[in-house]
Motif scaffolding. Structure first.
Motif, PDB file in Angstrom:
ATOM      1  N   MET A   7       0.833  -1.203   0.000  1.00  0.00           N
ATOM      2  CA  MET A   7       0.000   0.000   0.000  1.00  0.00           C
ATOM      3  C   MET A   7       0.867   1.252   0.000  1.00  0.00           C
ATOM      4  N   ASP A   8       0.529   2.178  -0.889  1.00  0.00           N
ATOM      5  CA  ASP A   8       1.258   3.441  -0.964  1.00  0.00           C
ATOM      6  C   ASP A   8       0.635   4.428   0.021  1.00  0.00           C
ATOM      7  N   LEU A   9       1.378   4.741   1.081  1.00  0.00           N
ATOM      8  CA  LEU A   9       0.850   5.669   2.087  1.00  0.00           C
ATOM      9  C   LEU A   9       0.579   7.042   1.494  1.00  0.00           C
ATOM     10  N   PHE A  10       1.330   7.409   0.458  1.00  0.00           N
ATOM     11  CA  PHE A  10       1.156   8.730  -0.138  1.00  0.00           C
ATOM     12  C   PHE A  10      -0.066   8.807  -1.050  1.00  0.00           C
ATOM     13  N   ALA A  11      -0.838   7.717  -1.111  1.00  0.00           N
ATOM     14  CA  ALA A  11      -2.124   7.757  -1.797  1.00  0.00           C
ATOM     15  C   ALA A  11      -3.215   8.293  -0.863  1.00  0.00           C
ATOM     16  N   LEU A  12      -2.924   8.307   0.436  1.00  0.00           N
ATOM     17  CA  LEU A  12      -3.867   8.866   1.401  1.00  0.00           C
ATOM     18  C   LEU A  12      -3.936  10.375   1.210  1.00  0.00           C
TER      19      LEU A  12
ATOM     20  N   ALA B  39      -0.853  12.677   0.254  1.00  0.00           N
ATOM     21  CA  ALA B  39      -0.830  13.012  -1.175  1.00  0.00           C
ATOM     22  C   ALA B  39      -0.726  14.522  -1.360  1.00  0.00           C
ATOM     23  N   HIS B  40      -1.435  15.272  -0.523  1.00  0.00           N
ATOM     24  CA  HIS B  40      -1.367  16.738  -0.585  1.00  0.00           C
ATOM     25  C   HIS B  40       0.034  17.218  -0.199  1.00  0.00           C
ATOM     26  N   LEU B  41       0.621  16.602   0.827  1.00  0.00           N
ATOM     27  CA  LEU B  41       1.975  16.964   1.246  1.00  0.00           C
ATOM     28  C   LEU B  41       2.978  16.651   0.141  1.00  0.00           C
ATOM     29  N   LEU B  42       2.811  15.516  -0.530  1.00  0.00           N
ATOM     30  CA  LEU B  42       3.697  15.148  -1.635  1.00  0.00           C
ATOM     31  C   LEU B  42       3.579  16.157  -2.771  1.00  0.00           C
ATOM     32  N   ASP B  43       2.371  16.582  -3.057  1.00  0.00           N
ATOM     33  CA  ASP B  43       2.152  17.566  -4.125  1.00  0.00           C
ATOM     34  C   ASP B  43       2.810  18.902  -3.771  1.00  0.00           C
TER      35      ASP B  43
ATOM     36  N   ALA C 134      17.782  13.138  18.589  1.00  0.00           N
ATOM     37  CA  ALA C 134      16.925  14.175  18.026  1.00  0.00           C
ATOM     38  C   ALA C 134      17.252  14.535  16.579  1.00  0.00           C
ATOM     39  N   PRO C 135      18.529  14.760  16.203  1.00  0.00           N
ATOM     40  CA  PRO C 135      18.801  15.135  14.808  1.00  0.00           C
ATOM     41  C   PRO C 135      18.341  14.079  13.815  1.00  0.00           C
ATOM     42  N   VAL C 136      18.562  12.817  14.130  1.00  0.00           N
ATOM     43  CA  VAL C 136      18.158  11.747  13.222  1.00  0.00           C
ATOM     44  C   VAL C 136      16.640  11.705  13.087  1.00  0.00           C
ATOM     45  N   LEU C 137      15.940  11.798  14.213  1.00  0.00           N
ATOM     46  CA  LEU C 137      14.484  11.745  14.191  1.00  0.00           C
ATOM     47  C   LEU C 137      13.896  12.960  13.482  1.00  0.00           C
ATOM     48  N   ALA C 138      14.527  14.120  13.652  1.00  0.00           N
ATOM     49  CA  ALA C 138      14.008  15.343  13.033  1.00  0.00           C
ATOM     50  C   ALA C 138      14.141  15.305  11.519  1.00  0.00           C
ATOM     51  N   GLN C 139      15.192  14.647  11.013  1.00  0.00           N
ATOM     52  CA  GLN C 139      15.417  14.614   9.575  1.00  0.00           C
ATOM     53  C   GLN C 139      14.669  13.495   8.873  1.00  0.00           C
ATOM     54  N   ALA C 140      14.237  12.500   9.605  1.00  0.00           N
ATOM     55  CA  ALA C 140      13.600  11.332   8.993  1.00  0.00           C
ATOM     56  C   ALA C 140      12.418  11.710   8.086  1.00  0.00           C
ATOM     57  N   PRO C 141      11.513  12.623   8.499  1.00  0.00           N
ATOM     58  CA  PRO C 141      10.405  12.973   7.600  1.00  0.00           C
ATOM     59  C   PRO C 141      10.883  13.625   6.307  1.00  0.00           C
ATOM     60  N   VAL C 142      11.959  14.429   6.377  1.00  0.00           N
ATOM     61  CA  VAL C 142      12.459  15.101   5.176  1.00  0.00           C
ATOM     62  C   VAL C 142      13.021  14.080   4.194  1.00  0.00           C
ATOM     63  N   VAL C 143      13.831  13.145   4.706  1.00  0.00           N
ATOM     64  CA  VAL C 143      14.400  12.107   3.841  1.00  0.00           C
ATOM     65  C   VAL C 143      13.278  11.262   3.238  1.00  0.00           C
ATOM     66  N   GLY C 144      12.297  10.902   4.052  1.00  0.00           N
ATOM     67  CA  GLY C 144      11.179  10.101   3.562  1.00  0.00           C
ATOM     68  C   GLY C 144      10.393  10.821   2.477  1.00  0.00           C
ATOM     69  N   LEU C 145      10.197  12.130   2.648  1.00  0.00           N
ATOM     70  CA  LEU C 145       9.452  12.908   1.658  1.00  0.00           C
ATOM     71  C   LEU C 145      10.243  13.043   0.361  1.00  0.00           C
ATOM     72  N   LEU C 146      11.549  13.280   0.467  1.00  0.00           N
ATOM     73  CA  LEU C 146      12.383  13.346  -0.736  1.00  0.00           C
ATOM     74  C   LEU C 146      12.367  12.009  -1.472  1.00  0.00           C
ATOM     75  N   TYR C 147      12.441  10.940  -0.710  1.00  0.00           N
ATOM     76  CA  TYR C 147      12.388   9.600  -1.300  1.00  0.00           C
ATOM     77  C   TYR C 147      11.088   9.439  -2.078  1.00  0.00           C
ATOM     78  N   ALA C 148       9.990   9.850  -1.479  1.00  0.00           N
ATOM     79  CA  ALA C 148       8.689   9.693  -2.124  1.00  0.00           C
ATOM     80  C   ALA C 148       8.563  10.581  -3.358  1.00  0.00           C
ATOM     81  N   VAL C 149       9.066  11.816  -3.282  1.00  0.00           N
ATOM     82  CA  VAL C 149       8.961  12.744  -4.408  1.00  0.00           C
ATOM     83  C   VAL C 149       9.623  12.162  -5.654  1.00  0.00           C
ATOM     84  N   PHE C 150      10.799  11.564  -5.484  1.00  0.00           N
ATOM     85  CA  PHE C 150      11.536  11.055  -6.636  1.00  0.00           C
ATOM     86  C   PHE C 150      11.235   9.580  -6.913  1.00  0.00           C
ATOM     87  N   LEU C 151      10.221   9.057  -6.244  1.00  0.00           N
ATOM     88  CA  LEU C 151       9.820   7.673  -6.469  1.00  0.00           C
ATOM     89  C   LEU C 151       8.525   7.587  -7.259  1.00  0.00           C
TER      90      LEU C 151
END
Length: 243
Positions: A1-6, A10-14, A106-123
């Motif tokens: 299941m693609d979570l970014f279909a929710l 999906a709005h955040l990805l856009d 904290a630094p690792v946890l704070a960056q995780a959403p950014v890395v995940g979003l970049l991954y999704a954008v280019f996927l």
């Protein structure tokens, strides 16, 4: 299941895709074909600048853990037979000293959403029903959405792909080695000997991840890893570990 279909994701990805495209257009006169890659670098630097206070907190926490190491060892020697009492006394010590055993995460946890979003954008080849124009951008002739695993599975592996991804992985691995040698975290003498080796292995996990994510995400990881080493070296001078 693609979570970014929710719908919310999906709005955040856009929004993320549109923002990167706008930044790419702004940088195009400066970087040309590498404008999107430069946009990823700019986003990385913006994130790292915003996380400087978190880095300072991490340096202070590391200094506190090193300072408290002898007292933590004494607690383990005294209450090692009673895990619940040991945990309670340890948390009391951290609280009394104004420190936190989790501050370094904290630094690792704070960056995780950014890395995940970049991954999704280019996927995603399409975003909000439209073709993802970011996938047409390249870094030294390699599409930003290409990954090592993807190139191998689709038969698109070539010298340029291997060189770009290999360079990103090498940069991250070098930064991890610098961290291991120069910025070795304080080791608790009471901890099992295998934990030091485990920490050393975990520092290279990011390099392994970079080999399997899109080039854009790998670029983010490379820039942020180098930034981390430089920032920690500066902060180590400001907050030195006790002898």
């Amino acid at each position: 299941m693609d979570l970014f279909a929710l719908p919310p994701l999906a709005h955040l990805l856009d929004l993320a895709t549109r923002a990167l495209l706008a930044l790419t257009a702004l940088l195009d006169p400066l970087a040309g074909p590498a404008a999107a890659a430069l946009a990823v670098v700019v986003v990385t630097l913006m994130v790292r600048l915003a996380l400087i206070p978190v880095g300072v907190s991490q340096a202070r926490a590391e200094q506190s853990r090193a300072r408290l190491a002898p007292r933590l060892r004494a607690l383990r020697e005294r209450w090692g037979h009673s895990p619940e009492r040991l945990q309670r006394e340890t948390m009391h010590l951290y609280r009394d000293e104004g420190a936190s055993p989790l501050a370094g995460c904290a630094p690792v946890l704070a960056q995780a959403p950014v890395v995940g979003l970049l991954y999704a954008v280019f996927l995603h080849p399409t975003v909000d029903g439209h073709t993802n124009e970011l996938l047409a951008h390249e870094l030294f002739g390699v599409p930003l959405g290409r990954s090592l695993a993807g190139a191998l599975s689709t038969g698109t592996m070539d010298a340029a792909t291997l060189a770009v991804i290999g360079t990103l992985v090498a940069v991250i691995a070098f930064a991890a080695e610098m961290t291991r040698r120069v910025l070795r975290p304080p080791v608790d003498p009471a901890a099992p000997t295998w934990t030091a080796g485990l920490v050393g292995v975990l520092q290279f996990t990011t390099a392994a991840v970079a080999a399997f994510v899109p080039v854009a995400a790998g670029l983010y990881l490379a820039v942020t890893t180098v930034w981390t080493v430089a920032q920690r070296r500066l902060l180590r001078r400001r907050y030195p570990l006790p002898s």
